[in-house]
Design a protein around this motif. Structure first.
Motif, short mmCIF file in Angstrom:
data_model
loop_
_atom_site.label_atom_id
_atom_site.label_comp_id
_atom_site.label_asym_id
_atom_site.label_seq_id
_atom_site.Cartn_x
_atom_site.Cartn_y
_atom_site.Cartn_z
N ASP A 1 -119.43 -18.25 22.38
CA ASP A 1 -120.01 -17.10 21.66
C ASP A 1 -120.44 -17.52 20.25
OD1 ASP A 1 -117.51 -17.42 20.62
OD2 ASP A 1 -116.75 -15.46 21.21
N ARG B 1 -123.19 -19.03 18.01
CA ARG B 1 -124.65 -19.27 18.06
C ARG B 1 -124.98 -20.68 17.58
NH1 ARG B 1 -127.73 -15.36 14.46
NH2 ARG B 1 -126.13 -13.92 15.21
N LYS C 1 -128.51 -17.05 27.75
CA LYS C 1 -127.71 -15.98 27.13
C LYS C 1 -127.31 -14.99 28.22
CE LYS C 1 -127.65 -12.78 23.28
NZ LYS C 1 -128.36 -12.27 22.12
N ALA D 1 -123.30 -10.23 28.70
CA ALA D 1 -122.09 -9.86 27.94
C ALA D 1 -122.20 -10.22 26.46
CB ALA D 1 -120.88 -10.54 28.55
N GLY D 2 -123.21 -11.01 26.10
CA GLY D 2 -123.40 -11.33 24.69
C GLY D 2 -123.09 -12.77 24.32
N TYR E 1 -122.98 -17.07 25.42
CA TYR E 1 -123.95 -18.03 25.95
C TYR E 1 -123.31 -18.94 26.98
CZ TYR E 1 -126.59 -16.61 21.83
OH TYR E 1 -127.25 -15.87 20.88
#
Lengths: 184, 85
Positions: free
Chosen positions: B47, B49, B70, B73-74, B76
């Motif tokens: 998660d 970035r 991606k 659920a948000g 990666y």
């Protein structure tokens, strides 16, 4: 990739923002004096006499003339809402809420607590060390790299002379901590 | 017929730079032979970035094939496999 900001663009924006701040207030951005102010605020509630007796809380660190014909505003590490609070609180708020807003807008926002204990402990210990160092220097990387280095302040050059070997040592330590077999 | 590669999942959600990259590099080194033979595919859940930039760059430099997706659920998913011949 969504959410990725090219470093040179961030550098240009930060440089313009830092230059504008120095031009308006006469001092660069900072962050860590606020932490001391919050500590002073907590201690003020517990032992006001002790706060009053410590020179660091009474020392005037910033003296700025407000733009557009305003008066003189001073500030220090004491618990009062002063020039330091005016300059640093919005920056801290911007860092925290800006990061949160960015992750929210990209759909990344979530609460997640399963962080490896060793990394959690390392982050906490690192925070203590950085806070201690920022009071000795005095100032953090924001103050010295963003504000002091561009004007070749001797204090900031000394800070960087300590920062480089410190970063090297920290990278060796964190690699050992992260790659330890106990880490899940 | 060539059997599909096995999958190994590395869940590093909650970790930030440089831990994300260090943990991944350790896994890559541990499984390098299987990955290069095409027997294994490494799926990394993160998660962070930043990690979505640093992990693919490091893995590609090591000659692996990398895909990033991606998830709804948000977080990666970074998939590392052997480079296409």
């Amino acid at each position: 990739m969504a959410g990725y900001l090219q470093p040179w663009k961030a550098a240009v924006v930060l440089a313009l923002l830092g230059a504008a701040t120095a031009a308006v207030s006469g001092v660069p951005f900072g962050v860590t004096t606020s932490y001391l102010k919050w500590m002073a605020g907590v201690e003020q509630g517990l032992s006001p006499a002790h706060v009053a007796s410590l020179p660091i809380y009474g020392t005037e660190l910033v003296q700025m003339t407000l733009p557009f014909g305003g008066g003189l505003l001073t500030g220090g590490a004491g618990p009062a809402l002063d020039a330091v609070a005016l300059m640093q609180y919005p920056l801290i708020g911007g860092i925290v809420f800006g990061a949160a807003l960015s992750s929210y807008l990209l759909g990344e926002w979530c609460w997640y607590g399963r962080v490896p204990c060793r990394q959690l402990a390392a982050a906490f210990a690192g925070g203590i060390l950085m806070a201690f160092g920022s009071r000795l220097s005095p100032g953090c990387n924001v103050w010295h790299l963003w504000g002091g280095l561009p004007v070749f302040a001797l204090q900031s050059l000394l800070f960087i002379a300590g920062l480089l070997p410190g970063a090297w040592l920290g990278s060796r330590l964190i690699a050992r901590i992260v790659l330890s077999k106990e880490t899940p | 017929m060539i059997p599909p590669p096995e999958e190994s999942i590395l869940d590093i959600r909650g970790q930030v730079c440089p831990s994300s990259l260090l943990t991944t590099l350790r896994a890559l080194n541990q499984h390098a032979a299987s990955l290069r033979r095409g027997d294994l595919r490494l799926r990394i859940l993160t998660d962070s970035r930043d990690a979505v930039s640093t992990i693919p760059a490091a893995a590609e430099n090591m000659g692996f094939l990398v895909g990033v997706e991606k998830l709804p659920a948000g977080h990666y998913e970074v998939v590392i496999s052997h480079a296409a011949d």
